[in-house]
Write a protein that holds these residues in place. Structure first.
Motif, PDB file in Angstrom:
ATOM      1  N   VAL A  48       0.836  -1.199   0.000  1.00 15.19           N
ATOM      2  CA  VAL A  48       0.000   0.000   0.000  1.00 15.19           C
ATOM      3  C   VAL A  48       0.871   1.249   0.000  1.00 15.19           C
ATOM      4  N   LEU A  50      -7.069   1.900   1.157  1.00 12.07           N
ATOM      5  CA  LEU A  50      -6.687   1.105   2.311  1.00 12.07           C
ATOM      6  C   LEU A  50      -7.669  -0.038   2.545  1.00 12.07           C
ATOM      7  N   ALA A 107      -7.091  -2.697  -0.080  1.00  5.56           N
ATOM      8  CA  ALA A 107      -5.901  -3.499   0.235  1.00  5.56           C
ATOM      9  C   ALA A 107      -6.182  -4.476   1.369  1.00  5.56           C
TER      10      ALA A 107
END
Length: 538
Positions: free
Chosen positions: A360, A385, A388
């Motif tokens: 990330v 986020l 991910a």
């Protein structure tokens, strides 16, 4: 016991002299209520009788029962006249205000040049005006205009002006740095001198920010003996502005130990500053001390690592003291600490030892290199986020869009968007017009989704910004689009980047809707969203 300092807010009068600021009577009343809740002691409402807005304000504000003293502004009587017959002074009395800030000349240069009268007549104008208002039971704050310039040019006369105002019964002698050109050490010395001579009146300070010293000058005046500070919220005012109360109040209370307002009122400072900014329709600088969105924002990885251990490492006060909050920014400078802090803030669990965390960070750095900027687009960052972390769910599958923009002679431009999507395996093809390409896309997308996601009816675009990233390619330059959206209680920002402004806008628009809906829609048996050339495919 700590010494008290009185706060005199002139946002509604002096603040409105700032370029681009215009407040209706309703605006002024709303701000007055907010200032009263903050705990300021005086609220200067304007000049009675000067315009219909101020007349309405003074009439209606009496019904509010404010704790603060509402103050009317005016000037001393006209030269060679009688105070009792002066229309300006009588309008002050008729306003219903219990106090007045009365401005008079204290610089001999101004007496001769602006008033075109004698020094003796100016003293008489000051005495007569104050004495008349005091006989009518008003509290009088005498604003000695250009006091510091006057003192430096002719100290004997400037002091004589203050003596005359005190003899007439003035409750406050307010020293004004009207041109904003006085240095902090000069303010301290001059205020100290006047403080040693005053016997009955109390001293106030009114500074302007032409040398970026209004706050420093106000603080120095208090240290030298002033007990009242005049200023405006966010430093609004003519030219470079007035002393900024959003900085003065916490500096006096938290740094210098004076009693100014209650602690629970101080915690409303940020909210009040932003409220006034919204009502005045003036952009608030992100880096404004104490109350700006970046006042407690951290970007460098070393800084973030330290504040996660103890915020005192890089914060001079706790942000909550003034109603602000700590923010961690994520950018090409971000390290693991930044990502973990932001994930924690958003309620996302990330293992610092996990390979996904490193991926990330690498992806964000790559996107920033392409021109994305997540500092002002937290919603787009949160989507990355959560994606991910495997939390995102598919809302729709993008297939294509087409734009038609038509301009005919003598007719307005017409924009129409055509969109193909799939939702739950069903193909949708919709079209919609708009007052521009982005509005047409927004309308078409909502038209396709609204029956599946009714919550969209409560969401609207509130701001749209385009930034050219590199102008060397002229009209072919890559652009960054930032979109701010709102619902009934929240706002969020998303970003898109492309060499085509329509594509960049589409990315930001899709992210905006994804962010709004992902917390409300619970879909089962679905996968991560595909948004064409959106962020998820970068």
């Amino acid at each position: 016991m700590s010494k008290a300092v009185t706060i005199f807010d002139t946002t509604l009068r002096d603040g409105t002299q700032g370029e681009g600021i215009s407040l209706s009577a309703d605006d002024k009343l709303k701000i007055a209520k907010k200032l009263d809740q903050l705990g300021v002691h005086y609220i200067e409402g304007g000049i009675p009788g000067s315009n219909s807005k101020d007349i309405e304000f003074f009439k209606r504000v009496q019904e509010f029962g404010l704790s603060a003293t509402v103050t009317a502004f005016g000037s001393t009587r006209r030269k060679d006249s009688i105070a009792e017959h002066d229309p300006n002074l009588n309008r002050i009395l008729e306003s219903g205000a219990k106090a007045t800030s009365l401005v008079g000349k204290s610089w001999d240069f101004h007496v001769h040049t602006a008033l075109q009268t004698t020094l003796e007549e100016n003293l008489a104008m000051i005495y007569d005006s104050i004495a008349y208002l005091k006989r009518q039971g008003m509290e009088v704050l005498f604003d000695a205009e250009h006091f510091f310039d006057g003192y430096k040019n002719n100290p004997e006369y400037a002091l004589a002006v203050m003596r005359k105002a005190e003899e007439a019964g003035a409750d406050w002698l307010v020293m004004c740095d009207t041109n904003g050109g006085t240095m902090p050490h000069e303010v301290y010395d001059i205020v100290s001198n006047l403080a040693s001579r005053v016997t009955t009146a109390r001293l106030g300070i009114h500074t302007h920010n032409d040398c970026e010293l209004a706050v420093a000058n106000a603080l120095n005046a208090v240290r030298a003996g002033a007990e009242q500070v005049q200023g405006t919220m966010n430093g609004y005012g003519e030219r470079c502005g007035n002393a900024n109360l959003c900085s003065i109040i916490p500096n006096l209370q938290l740094k210098l130990g004076y009693n100014v307002i209650e602690n629970d009122q101080l915690s409303q400072l940020t909210n009040t500053a932003r409220y006034v900014s919204e009502i005045a329709n003036v952009h608030m600088p992100v880096g404004q001390p104490f109350v700006g969105t970046a006042a407690f924002a951290h970007k460098g990885g070393i800084h973030v690592s330290a504040i996660m251990r103890d915020s005192r490492t890089y914060e001079h006060i706790a942000p909550e003291t003034v109603g602000n909050r700590q923010r961690v920014l994520v950018s090409e400078l971000a390290g693991q600490s930044n990502i973990l802090s932001k994930a924690q803030e958003m309620g996302i669990k990330f293992d610092p030892e996990n390979e996904e965390t490193r991926q990330v960070i690498s992806k964000i750095k790559d996107l920033e290199h392409q021109g994305y900027q997540f500092e002002g687009a937290d919603a787009s960052l949160e989507l990355l986020l959560r994606q991910a972390n495997g939390e995102m769910k598919e809302l729709f599958v993008f297939e294509s869009f087409k734009m038609l923009v038509e301009k005919s002679a003598g007719k307005p431009v017409v924009s129409e968007a055509f969109i193909k999507l799939k939702i739950d395996g069903n193909s949708l093809y919709t079209a919609a017009e708009g007052n521009g390409p982005v509005n047409a896309l927004d309308n078409a997308l909502r038209k396709a989704l609204i029956s599946y996601y009714p919550a969209l009816k409560n969401i609207h675009l509130s701001d749209y910004k385009v930034r050219v990233l590199d102008d060397k390619d002229a009209t072919a330059s890559k652009v960054r689009v930032l979109i701010e959206s709102k619902d009934a209680s929240n706002s969020w920002s998303t970003v898109g980047v492309s060499g085509n402004v329509i594509e960049a806008s589409w990315e930001a628009l899709v992210d905006s809707l994804r962010y709004a809906l992902q917390g409300q829609i619970k879909l089962e048996h679905t996968e991560v969203i595909s948004a064409g050339q959106g962020l998820v495919n970068h």
